[in-house]
Design a protein around this motif. Structure first.
Motif, mmCIF file in Angstrom:
data_model
loop_
_atom_site.group_PDB
_atom_site.id
_atom_site.type_symbol
_atom_site.label_atom_id
_atom_site.label_comp_id
_atom_site.label_asym_id
_atom_site.label_seq_id
_atom_site.Cartn_x
_atom_site.Cartn_y
_atom_site.Cartn_z
ATOM 1 N N GLU A 44 2.891 14.030 -6.740
ATOM 2 C CA GLU A 44 2.605 12.854 -7.567
ATOM 3 C C GLU A 44 1.386 12.069 -7.098
ATOM 4 O OE1 GLU A 44 4.362 12.167 -10.322
ATOM 5 O OE2 GLU A 44 5.613 13.939 -9.951
ATOM 6 N N LYS A 47 -0.751 9.920 -9.379
ATOM 7 C CA LYS A 47 -0.083 8.789 -10.032
ATOM 8 C C LYS A 47 0.212 7.637 -9.068
ATOM 9 C CE LYS A 47 2.269 12.003 -13.101
ATOM 10 N NZ LYS A 47 3.571 12.595 -13.435
ATOM 11 N N ILE A 48 0.038 7.875 -7.768
ATOM 12 C CA ILE A 48 0.358 6.860 -6.766
ATOM 13 C C ILE A 48 -0.888 6.040 -6.466
ATOM 14 C CG2 ILE A 48 1.151 6.465 -4.395
ATOM 15 C CD1 ILE A 48 2.599 9.179 -4.582
ATOM 16 N N GLU A 49 -0.758 4.734 -6.540
ATOM 17 C CA GLU A 49 -1.897 3.859 -6.269
ATOM 18 C C GLU A 49 -2.025 3.645 -4.765
ATOM 19 O OE1 GLU A 49 -3.296 -0.653 -7.220
ATOM 20 O OE2 GLU A 49 -2.188 0.419 -8.773
ATOM 21 N N ILE A 50 -3.127 4.137 -4.229
ATOM 22 C CA ILE A 50 -3.380 4.029 -2.792
ATOM 23 C C ILE A 50 -4.777 3.464 -2.602
ATOM 24 C CG2 ILE A 50 -3.608 5.271 -0.622
ATOM 25 C CD1 ILE A 50 -1.856 7.454 -1.821
ATOM 26 N N ASN A 51 -4.874 2.427 -1.801
ATOM 27 C CA ASN A 51 -6.176 1.887 -1.452
ATOM 28 C C ASN A 51 -6.735 2.661 -0.267
ATOM 29 O OD1 ASN A 51 -6.099 -0.202 -3.370
ATOM 30 N ND2 ASN A 51 -4.808 -1.414 -2.020
ATOM 31 N N GLU A 71 -11.289 7.053 1.482
ATOM 32 C CA GLU A 71 -10.286 7.186 0.420
ATOM 33 C C GLU A 71 -9.758 8.608 0.411
ATOM 34 O OE1 GLU A 71 -11.135 5.955 -3.606
ATOM 35 O OE2 GLU A 71 -12.543 4.454 -2.846
ATOM 36 N N GLN A 106 0.996 -2.461 0.365
ATOM 37 C CA GLN A 106 -0.029 -2.997 -0.522
ATOM 38 C C GLN A 106 -1.445 -2.647 -0.047
ATOM 39 O OE1 GLN A 106 0.129 -7.214 -1.113
ATOM 40 N NE2 GLN A 106 -1.246 -7.148 -2.851
ATOM 41 N N LYS A 107 -1.696 -2.732 1.266
ATOM 42 C CA LYS A 107 -3.034 -2.446 1.782
ATOM 43 C C LYS A 107 -3.015 -1.431 2.914
ATOM 44 C CE LYS A 107 -5.255 -6.759 0.593
ATOM 45 N NZ LYS A 107 -6.109 -7.842 1.053
#
Length: 172
Positions: A44, A47-51, A71, A106-107
């Motif tokens: 996935e 679809k995963i939001e990663i900074n 990144e 979150q970060k």
């Protein structure tokens, strides 16, 4: 004991309890995250939001703290050998042997445990040739973290701590 002594002892005890409670709260609330199994992370990933952020290996910064940005662009999981491969935005590659406890906050992305980590990159600003390939290798021998590199080995001051996550990508 007189009343004043009892009151003083009570105030000291109450102050100690309040202090302890706030310290525990600070430690538990500094990193709020979601645990993700490695196979789901690979499947996935898009679809995963990663900074992105700065890399740390067992507490050791890659470069200066918060002085670089990486990144993850692709994730591979070699299930046969249990190796997680993170391909980064400038051609860097991070390989983790037997990784576990992946968490995304979150970060920050954390992988708490691994047996070994290998970071490979080409000298920045140079052609991506075999001669310009550099590496940092971290191995958890059960007692400490062993470090090896072919990038300025005589000038490297490395401080690794087993109590730190094996890998952190810390955003800003």
């Amino acid at each position: 004991m007189n009343l004043i002594t009892i009151i003083i002892i009570g105030i000291i005890l109450l102050g100690g309890i309040v202090f302890f409670a706030t310290q525990v709260e600070k430690k538990t609330s500094t990193f709020q995250s979601v645990k993700i199994p490695l196979d789901i992370f690979e499947k996935e990933f898009g679809k995963i939001e990663i900074n992105g952020g700065t890399l740390r290996f067992w507490g050791n910064w890659f470069g200066k703290p918060m002085d670089n940005y990486h990144e993850i662009i692709n994730v591979e999981l070699d299930k046969t050998n249990n190796i997680l491969i993170l391909n980064l935005n400038d051609g860097e590659k991070v390989k983790l042997w037997n990784p576990s406890d992946l968490e995304i906050g979150q970060k920050e992305l954390r992988i708490k445990k691994a047996d070994k980590i290998l970071l490979e990159w080409h000298l920045y600003g140079e052609n991506k040739t075999e001669e310009n390939l550099r590496f940092e290798s971290y191995r958890n021998n059960g007692i400490s973290i062993e470090f090896e590199t072919n990038f300025m080995p005589d000038k490297r001051n490395v401080e690794c701590h087993k109590s730190e996550p094996a890998l952190s990508i810390i955003g800003y």
